[in-house]
Design an enzyme around this catalytic site. Structure first.
Site, PDB file in Angstrom:
ATOM      1  N   SER A  10      16.111  24.636 -21.986  1.00 29.71           N
ATOM      2  CA  SER A  10      15.414  26.017 -21.792  1.00 29.71           C
ATOM      3  C   SER A  10      14.006  25.843 -21.769  1.00 29.71           C
ATOM      4  O   SER A  10      13.281  26.738 -20.861  1.00 29.71           O
ATOM      5  CB  SER A  10      16.059  26.986 -22.939  1.00 29.71           C
ATOM      6  OG  SER A  10      15.290  26.372 -24.058  1.00 29.71           O
ATOM      7  N   TYR A 155      12.679  11.989 -38.253  1.00 30.15           N
ATOM      8  CA  TYR A 155      12.689  12.095 -36.844  1.00 30.15           C
ATOM      9  C   TYR A 155      12.751  10.861 -36.320  1.00 30.15           C
ATOM     10  O   TYR A 155      13.547  10.394 -35.337  1.00 30.15           O
ATOM     11  CB  TYR A 155      11.423  12.928 -36.396  1.00 30.15           C
ATOM     12  CG  TYR A 155      11.327  12.917 -34.759  1.00 30.15           C
ATOM     13  CD1 TYR A 155      11.700  14.074 -34.109  1.00 30.15           C
ATOM     14  CD2 TYR A 155      10.393  12.212 -34.234  1.00 30.15           C
ATOM     15  CE1 TYR A 155      11.577  14.459 -32.901  1.00 30.15           C
ATOM     16  CE2 TYR A 155      10.303  12.277 -32.650  1.00 30.15           C
ATOM     17  CZ  TYR A 155      10.802  13.529 -32.005  1.00 30.15           C
ATOM     18  OH  TYR A 155      10.667  13.815 -30.690  1.00 30.15           O
ATOM     19  N   ALA A 157      14.176   8.166 -37.669  1.00 27.82           N
ATOM     20  CA  ALA A 157      15.480   7.619 -37.605  1.00 27.82           C
ATOM     21  C   ALA A 157      16.551   8.202 -36.744  1.00 27.82           C
ATOM     22  O   ALA A 157      17.251   7.599 -36.073  1.00 27.82           O
ATOM     23  CB  ALA A 157      16.203   8.055 -39.262  1.00 27.82           C
TER      24      ALA A 157
HETATM   25  P1  NAP Z   1      10.726  21.858 -27.144  1.00 30.95           P
HETATM   26  O1  NAP Z   1       9.840  22.688 -26.301  1.00 30.95           O
HETATM   27  O2  NAP Z   1      10.465  22.419 -28.493  1.00 30.95           O
HETATM   28  O3  NAP Z   1      12.159  22.249 -26.852  1.00 30.95           O
HETATM   29  C1  NAP Z   1      13.440  22.178 -27.509  1.00 30.95           C
HETATM   30  C2  NAP Z   1      14.762  22.285 -26.820  1.00 30.95           C
HETATM   31  O4  NAP Z   1      15.393  21.881 -27.576  1.00 30.95           O
HETATM   32  C3  NAP Z   1      14.767  23.844 -26.429  1.00 30.95           C
HETATM   33  O5  NAP Z   1      15.611  23.725 -25.277  1.00 30.95           O
HETATM   34  C4  NAP Z   1      15.801  24.172 -27.743  1.00 30.95           C
HETATM   35  O6  NAP Z   1      16.503  25.335 -27.490  1.00 30.95           O
HETATM   36  C5  NAP Z   1      16.474  23.032 -27.767  1.00 30.95           C
HETATM   37  N1  NAP Z   1      17.217  23.114 -29.132  1.00 30.95           N
HETATM   38  C6  NAP Z   1      16.654  22.754 -30.346  1.00 30.95           C
HETATM   39  N2  NAP Z   1      17.517  22.776 -31.303  1.00 30.95           N
HETATM   40  C7  NAP Z   1      18.695  22.824 -30.413  1.00 30.95           C
HETATM   41  C8  NAP Z   1      20.317  23.049 -30.880  1.00 30.95           C
HETATM   42  N3  NAP Z   1      20.515  22.911 -32.240  1.00 30.95           N
HETATM   43  N4  NAP Z   1      21.083  23.343 -30.272  1.00 30.95           N
HETATM   44  C9  NAP Z   1      20.832  23.417 -28.738  1.00 30.95           C
HETATM   45  N5  NAP Z   1      19.417  23.256 -28.366  1.00 30.95           N
HETATM   46  C10 NAP Z   1      18.559  22.989 -29.395  1.00 30.95           C
HETATM   47  O7  NAP Z   1      10.664  20.380 -27.148  1.00 30.95           O
HETATM   48  P2  NAP Z   1      10.348  19.239 -26.276  1.00 30.95           P
HETATM   49  O8  NAP Z   1       9.011  18.719 -26.521  1.00 30.95           O
HETATM   50  O9  NAP Z   1      10.587  19.719 -24.763  1.00 30.95           O
HETATM   51  O10 NAP Z   1      11.330  18.218 -26.657  1.00 30.95           O
HETATM   52  C11 NAP Z   1      12.503  17.790 -25.991  1.00 30.95           C
HETATM   53  C12 NAP Z   1      13.265  16.326 -26.371  1.00 30.95           C
HETATM   54  O11 NAP Z   1      12.125  15.586 -26.335  1.00 30.95           O
HETATM   55  C13 NAP Z   1      13.419  16.566 -27.967  1.00 30.95           C
HETATM   56  O12 NAP Z   1      14.516  15.852 -28.124  1.00 30.95           O
HETATM   57  C14 NAP Z   1      12.067  15.829 -28.470  1.00 30.95           C
HETATM   58  O13 NAP Z   1      12.492  15.183 -29.872  1.00 30.95           O
HETATM   59  C15 NAP Z   1      12.040  14.799 -27.242  1.00 30.95           C
HETATM   60  N6  NAP Z   1      10.409  14.330 -27.487  1.00 30.95           N
HETATM   61  C16 NAP Z   1       9.202  15.209 -27.420  1.00 30.95           C
HETATM   62  C17 NAP Z   1       8.223  14.781 -27.333  1.00 30.95           C
HETATM   63  C18 NAP Z   1       6.863  15.517 -27.241  1.00 30.95           C
HETATM   64  O14 NAP Z   1       5.607  15.091 -27.360  1.00 30.95           O
HETATM   65  N7  NAP Z   1       6.955  16.789 -26.733  1.00 30.95           N
HETATM   66  C19 NAP Z   1       8.081  13.435 -27.531  1.00 30.95           C
HETATM   67  C20 NAP Z   1       9.082  12.586 -27.564  1.00 30.95           C
HETATM   68  C21 NAP Z   1      10.306  12.923 -27.670  1.00 30.95           C
HETATM   69  P3  NAP Z   1      15.797  26.836 -27.743  1.00 30.95           P
HETATM   70  O15 NAP Z   1      14.737  27.233 -26.516  1.00 30.95           O
HETATM   71  O16 NAP Z   1      16.972  27.776 -27.534  1.00 30.95           O
HETATM   72  O17 NAP Z   1      15.276  26.538 -28.985  1.00 30.95           O
END
Ligand code: NAP
Length: 246
Positions: A10, A155, A157
């Protein structure tokens, strides 16, 4: 027509990945969890239909729950069929909390959302890929899966666990033409980063050799590479501005 399922499609990195998959010609099943993301996801799918002519399906499911993952995969198969070409395990959350203050339910939520969800999704999707004679699974890990980060034991882990799962499944399903890889992003501008202490974010950003926080498109580009490159399996790629060098 080929199609992809992406969890957490999303917002943020997931949104950029949905657009990239559409640009590559895939129909996309985009999952989200929160009621507030329903419209966001539906608008995103309308946008990719307009821009790339691909079809989409938005499915609300909490992927930390086994039965919700089943519901998501059943909905995908009903709409687009049993040949699931790509699965992206992208949904993730973080706590960023000192370990001794971290309540049990909060670290369980991180482990279940970031790691166990990928087990559930693979458990439902991989049998279809075996039957179809191949497939590609990409999981969004993190530099937190490669290095220690204070206040992020849960996180880190969960993200290391994704790499372990990826390597083991790559070994197990290599000859069945199913590839498993991870992306380990560094710091990327999304709601996740906006939600933590900005002084800490800026301090960390100073230590990035490239001197800047990354964009979601940098991660979507890594997804494209992993989906296209047929000789990549059991690996991670880490767009991180140089903050982690193995
Ligand atoms: P974000 O903007 O907070 O988006 C998180 C996404 O995960 C949203 O689509 C959210 O859905 C969904 N989500 C969370 N819990 C869920 C659940 N239980 N079931 C289904 N959907 C769920 O985060 P992001 O930064 O884009 O992160 C995406 C991925 O990249 C994550 O795995 C994160 O750990 C990884 N990551 C991010 C960074 C960074 O710096 N941003 C760095 C390394 C890795 P809703 O919109 O419905 O809440």
């Amino acid at each position: 027509m080929s199609y992809a399922i992406i969890t957490g499609g999303s917002r943020g990195i997931g949104e950029a990945m949905v657009k990239k998959l559409a640009e590559m010609g895939y129909d996309v099943v985009a999952n989200y969890r929160s009621d507030s993301s329903k419209e966001l996801t539906e608008n995103l799918l309308a946008q990719i239909k307009d821009e790339y002519g691909v079809d989409g399906l938005a499915v609300q499911a909490d992927v930390s729950k086994y039965e919700d993952c089943e519901k998501l995969v059943v909905a995908a198969v009903e709409k687009f069929g049993e040949k699931i070409d790509v699965l992206v395990n992208n949904a993730g959350i973080t706590n960023n909390c000192p370990f001794c203050d971290l309540p049990q339910e909060k670290y369980m939520a991180v482990l279940e959302t970031n790691l166990i969800s990928a087990f559930h999704m693979c458990h439902f999707v991989v049998p279809y890929m075996v039957k179809a004679g191949g497939g590609c699974v990409v999981s969004t890990s993190s530099i937190g899966g490669l290095m220690g980060v204070a206040n992020q034991a849960d996180y880190c882990a969960s993200k290391s666990g994704l790499i372990g799962m990826t390597r083991a499944l790559a070994m197990e399903f290599g000859k069945q033409n199913i590839r498993f890889n991870c992306i380990c992003p560094g710091m990327i501008w999304t709601d996740m980063l906006r939600g933590v202490n900005q002084d800490e974010v800026q301090a960390l950003a100073q230590s990035i050799p490239q001197g800047k926080i990354g964009d979601v498109e940098d991660i979507a580009g890594a997804l494209e590479f992993l989906v296209k490159n047929q000789y990549m399996t059991g690996q991670y790629v880490s767009p991180n501005g140089g903050i982690y060098m193995p």
